[in-house]
Enzyme design. Structure first.
Site, PDB file in Angstrom:
ATOM      1  CE  LYS A 186      42.346  54.303  33.542  1.00  0.00           C
ATOM      2  NZ  LYS A 186      41.760  53.759  32.303  1.00  0.00           N
ATOM      3  N   GLY A 239      34.264  52.474  40.286  1.00  0.00           N
ATOM      4  CA  GLY A 239      34.580  51.215  39.613  1.00  0.00           C
ATOM      5  C   GLY A 239      34.415  50.048  40.552  1.00  0.00           C
ATOM      6  CB  SER A 240      35.739  46.646  40.366  1.00  0.00           C
ATOM      7  OG  SER A 240      37.119  46.885  40.243  1.00  0.00           O
ATOM      8  N   GLY A 244      39.247  49.769  43.579  1.00  0.00           N
ATOM      9  CA  GLY A 244      39.094  50.845  44.570  1.00  0.00           C
ATOM     10  C   GLY A 244      40.041  50.646  45.744  1.00  0.00           C
ATOM     11  CD  GLU A 262      29.443  54.491  42.842  1.00  0.00           C
ATOM     12  OE1 GLU A 262      29.402  53.298  43.216  1.00  0.00           O
ATOM     13  OE2 GLU A 262      29.080  54.872  41.726  1.00  0.00           O
ATOM     14  CB  CYS A 297      27.232  51.737  40.517  1.00  0.00           C
ATOM     15  SG  CYS A 297      26.856  53.410  40.045  1.00  0.00           S
ATOM     16  CD  GLU A 397      28.497  45.913  41.155  1.00  0.00           C
ATOM     17  OE1 GLU A 397      29.728  45.868  41.252  1.00  0.00           O
ATOM     18  OE2 GLU A 397      27.855  46.976  41.164  1.00  0.00           O
TER      19      GLU A 397
HETATM   20  P1  NDP Z   1      37.481  48.470  37.115  1.00  0.00           P
HETATM   21  O1  NDP Z   1      37.329  48.817  38.529  1.00  0.00           O
HETATM   22  O2  NDP Z   1      38.574  47.550  36.720  1.00  0.00           O
HETATM   23  O3  NDP Z   1      37.672  49.799  36.213  1.00  0.00           O
HETATM   24  C1  NDP Z   1      37.345  51.096  36.636  1.00  0.00           C
HETATM   25  C2  NDP Z   1      38.478  52.051  36.269  1.00  0.00           C
HETATM   26  O4  NDP Z   1      39.672  51.684  36.974  1.00  0.00           O
HETATM   27  C3  NDP Z   1      38.846  52.027  34.794  1.00  0.00           C
HETATM   28  O5  NDP Z   1      39.219  53.316  34.372  1.00  0.00           O
HETATM   29  C4  NDP Z   1      40.026  51.082  34.781  1.00  0.00           C
HETATM   30  O6  NDP Z   1      40.866  51.193  33.662  1.00  0.00           O
HETATM   31  C5  NDP Z   1      40.742  51.464  36.055  1.00  0.00           C
HETATM   32  N1  NDP Z   1      41.626  50.412  36.530  1.00  0.00           N
HETATM   33  C6  NDP Z   1      41.523  49.077  36.312  1.00  0.00           C
HETATM   34  N2  NDP Z   1      42.515  48.422  36.910  1.00  0.00           N
HETATM   35  C7  NDP Z   1      43.288  49.344  37.537  1.00  0.00           C
HETATM   36  C8  NDP Z   1      44.454  49.283  38.335  1.00  0.00           C
HETATM   37  N3  NDP Z   1      45.049  48.131  38.609  1.00  0.00           N
HETATM   38  N4  NDP Z   1      44.954  50.439  38.818  1.00  0.00           N
HETATM   39  C9  NDP Z   1      44.360  51.615  38.537  1.00  0.00           C
HETATM   40  N5  NDP Z   1      43.268  51.735  37.779  1.00  0.00           N
HETATM   41  C10 NDP Z   1      42.713  50.619  37.288  1.00  0.00           C
HETATM   42  O7  NDP Z   1      36.099  47.889  36.612  1.00  0.00           O
HETATM   43  P2  NDP Z   1      35.899  46.764  35.491  1.00  0.00           P
HETATM   44  O8  NDP Z   1      35.859  47.474  34.244  1.00  0.00           O
HETATM   45  O9  NDP Z   1      36.911  45.693  35.534  1.00  0.00           O
HETATM   46  O10 NDP Z   1      34.528  46.107  35.955  1.00  0.00           O
HETATM   47  C11 NDP Z   1      34.558  44.979  36.820  1.00  0.00           C
HETATM   48  C12 NDP Z   1      33.366  44.959  37.725  1.00  0.00           C
HETATM   49  O11 NDP Z   1      33.364  46.148  38.511  1.00  0.00           O
HETATM   50  C13 NDP Z   1      32.019  44.992  37.005  1.00  0.00           C
HETATM   51  O12 NDP Z   1      31.606  43.726  36.630  1.00  0.00           O
HETATM   52  C14 NDP Z   1      31.140  45.610  38.048  1.00  0.00           C
HETATM   53  O13 NDP Z   1      30.722  44.626  38.939  1.00  0.00           O
HETATM   54  C15 NDP Z   1      32.057  46.577  38.767  1.00  0.00           C
HETATM   55  N6  NDP Z   1      31.915  47.945  38.252  1.00  0.00           N
HETATM   56  C16 NDP Z   1      31.304  48.852  39.050  1.00  0.00           C
HETATM   57  C17 NDP Z   1      31.095  50.115  38.571  1.00  0.00           C
HETATM   58  C18 NDP Z   1      30.408  51.141  39.386  1.00  0.00           C
HETATM   59  O14 NDP Z   1      29.739  52.004  38.838  1.00  0.00           O
HETATM   60  N7  NDP Z   1      30.595  51.180  40.688  1.00  0.00           N
HETATM   61  C19 NDP Z   1      31.495  50.538  37.226  1.00  0.00           C
HETATM   62  C20 NDP Z   1      32.198  49.517  36.498  1.00  0.00           C
HETATM   63  C21 NDP Z   1      32.362  48.281  37.015  1.00  0.00           C
HETATM   64  P3  NDP Z   1      40.659  50.161  32.446  1.00  0.00           P
HETATM   65  O15 NDP Z   1      39.381  50.535  31.842  1.00  0.00           O
HETATM   66  O16 NDP Z   1      41.811  50.401  31.574  1.00  0.00           O
HETATM   67  O17 NDP Z   1      40.652  48.769  33.021  1.00  0.00           O
END
Ligand code: NDP
Length: 499
Positions: A186, A239-240, A244, A262, A297, A397
């Site tokens: 996804k 992701g966030s 996570g 991560e 990240c 962050e």
């Molecule tokens: P998210 O953690 O929301 O998104 C990462 C992934 O998780 C995307 O594919 C997203 O889908 C999916 N996702 C979101 N919500 C859910 C849920 N409830 N259940 C299952 N999957 C979900 O990151 P954001 O895009 O909201 O970014 C927010 C903050 O996170 C940033 O400002 C940054 O601080 C941090 N971040 C960290 C990253 C890293 O590399 N470690 C990368 C990105 C963000 P969808 O895109 O549809 O929301």
């Protein structure tokens, strides 16, 4: 030289789900818009996977796994397909790079020269590795033979973010596929298009139908359905922290699947008074946070600097930041592209107010509106100086081109402040003393520590964090192992009637 704006206008990207070897719309016809951050305009409507689509994707992947067409295929077959995929990625480098830049706002020169080659190298590296990993024989008693073998886990759910879509996707799917798993991917809602292109290339390379399913969709719908699906054996997430932790809940409330996380960081670049080359240091510090507009990240978002070199270093870092060419991601001379979304732009900009309320000195930090791209998401490099590391600027962050600077006296205080974070993804130390370098590197609580450099990385080394930066590792053979399960086979070889 390619006319990227003309190429973008002519682009007709694949926007449908990739299920069981075919592109098809979502079962209810639902779509979401994808916007390019270069000008804030919608440029494609992408099929949005619902729960039914996710169920279909997972069941298809599970059936393919059970069939053995990939999971029990000869290793050389898997190797040939993945090597072909890596070649196809490079042959399609321009289109992949353009999709990546339009979706994420990466400068096209970075997408072309970093993202696509890096992702292709990851696929190639795991393809080459997969027939060089040996299994084990345990030191069992003479009457037995005890084999320890690696087997693929089953169905991997890969959920990836928007900051490095292709690279992070490759970090998940390459080891997972090399090990013989089936994968349901996804992509992030903001950046689905390069993943769909990749799916088409994988099919062209000969990956059997159902081994890689790509399901763009909303996180709370598609991501959650994948996280809760009982036939998924492992979730690999970047992701966030909040999402996570959500995946841990989904796993706990469903089948107890494995989850690797991560979750980002607030990485410290610790500069001690005996730093040898302040210009090199300033350049590394600036690029360490401003590259990809700070949406990295492991970005070095905190400079923890000894008071004796603070003024000179900060002046140099600001000078490097101001020299970066900020602008249209589709211009090959651009070094600093956009923030990936309107939401993220607002979030990044909001921190200048936080900084002022914390008494921090703010350098830069304004939105930029290039001519003709006024609705794009551009922010100038920002240096928050004299930050109390325990406040919000020092702890949160920001995920934008924003550096927080805290002043310390000596190495011991430097290490203490560098470690004063809920995160632990990466860190660096700058010193000319070997003993100090080793001791500080040992004491910094981070998954990666750089000495007198920043952001040197390759698929050959593991990447991941400690503390709230998550658990598990991408890259290297350690990641390959994490997509396998160890099987023990005991064979009775006690003396028999014939021998
Ligand atoms: P998210 O953690 O929301 O998104 C990462 C992934 O998780 C995307 O594919 C997203 O889908 C999916 N996702 C979101 N919500 C859910 C849920 N409830 N259940 C299952 N999957 C979900 O990151 P954001 O895009 O909201 O970014 C927010 C903050 O996170 C940033 O400002 C940054 O601080 C941090 N971040 C960290 C990253 C890293 O590399 N470690 C990368 C990105 C963000 P969808 O895109 O549809 O929301």
């Amino acid at each position: 030289m390619t006319d990227w704006i003309a190429a973008a206008a002519a682009l007709r990207p694949e926007t449908r789900l990739f299920l069981d070897g075919e592109f098809r719309p979502s079962s209810d016809g639902g779509t979401f818009d994808t916007i390019t951050p270069r000008d804030g305009k919608v440029f494609a409507a992408v099929s949005s996977a619902n729960e039914e689509d996710i169920d279909r994707a997972v069941r298809g992947a599970a059936a393919t796994f059970e069939s053995g067409v990939w999971s029990r295929a000869d290793r050389r077959t898997r190797q040939a397909v993945l090597l072909r995929l890596a070649d196809l990625m490079l042959e399609n480098r321009e289109e992949l790079a353009l999709l990546e830049s339009l979706d994420s706002g990466h400068p096209i020169s970075d997408s072309l020269n970093v993202d696509v080659p890096n992702a292709a190298r990851t696929v190639r590296w795991y393809a080459e590795a997969l027939d060089k990993v040996y299994d084990e024989i345990a030191p069992a008693p003479e009457s037995a033979l005890a084999l320890i073998s690696r087997e693929p886990l089953g169905v991997i759910g890969a959920v990836v973010p928007w900051n490095y879509p292709l690279i992070i996707t490759a970090w998940k799917i390459a080891p997972a596929l090399a090990a013989g798993n089936s994968v349901v991917l996804k992509p992030a809602e903001l950046t689905s298009l390069s993943a769909l292109k990749l799916a088409g290339l994988a099919a062209e390379a000969g990956l059997p139908a159902g081994v890689l399913q790509v399901v763009p969709g909303l996180g709370r719908v598609a991501g959650q359905a994948l996280g809760r699906h009982p036939l998924v054996d492992k979730i690999a997430f970047t992701g966030s922290p909040a999402v996570g932790r959500g995946f841990l809940t989904y796993a706990g409330e469903s089948n107890g699947k494995q989850v690797s996380l991560e979750l980002g960081g607030k990485s410290a670049q610790l500069v001690l008074a005996d730093v040898e080359d302040l210009d090199a240091c300033a350049s590394a510090v600036a690029w360490g946070i401003f590259y990809n507009a700070g949406q990295t990240c492991h970005g070095g978002s905190r400079l923890v600097v000894d008071a004796r070199v603070h003024d000179e270093l900060v002046e140099k870092v600001i000078a490097v930041g101001s020299s970066l060419v900020l602008g249209d991601p589709l211009d090959e001379s651009t070094q600093l592209g956009t923030i990936a979304s309107r939401v993220q732009l607002d979030r990044v900009l909001s921190y200048t107010e936080v900084a002022r309320s914390e008494g921090v000195t703010v350098n830069g930090g304004s939105q930029v509106r290039p001519v003709g791209l006024e609705n794009g998401y551009y922010v100038e490099p920002t240096v928050y100086d004299h930050v109390d590391n325990s406040g919000r600027i020092g702890q949160e962050e920001i995920f934008g081109p924003a550096l927080s600077v805290s002043v310390v006296e000596g190495a011991a205080e430097g290490v203490r402040v560098a470690n004063e974070s809920a995160y632990g993804l990466a860190a660096s130390v700058w010193t000319s003393d070997l003993r100090t370098a080793h001791r500080v590197a040992r004491d910094l609580r981070a998954g990666t520590v750089w000495v007198n450099t920043f952001d040197v990385a390759d698929v050959i080394t593991p990447f991941g964090g400690v503390k709230q930066s998550g658990a598990g590792r991408d890259r290297s053979l350690h990641a390959f192992d994490s997509y396998t399960s160890l099987k023990t086979t005991w064979i009775d070889i006690a003396p028999g009637p014939n021998y």
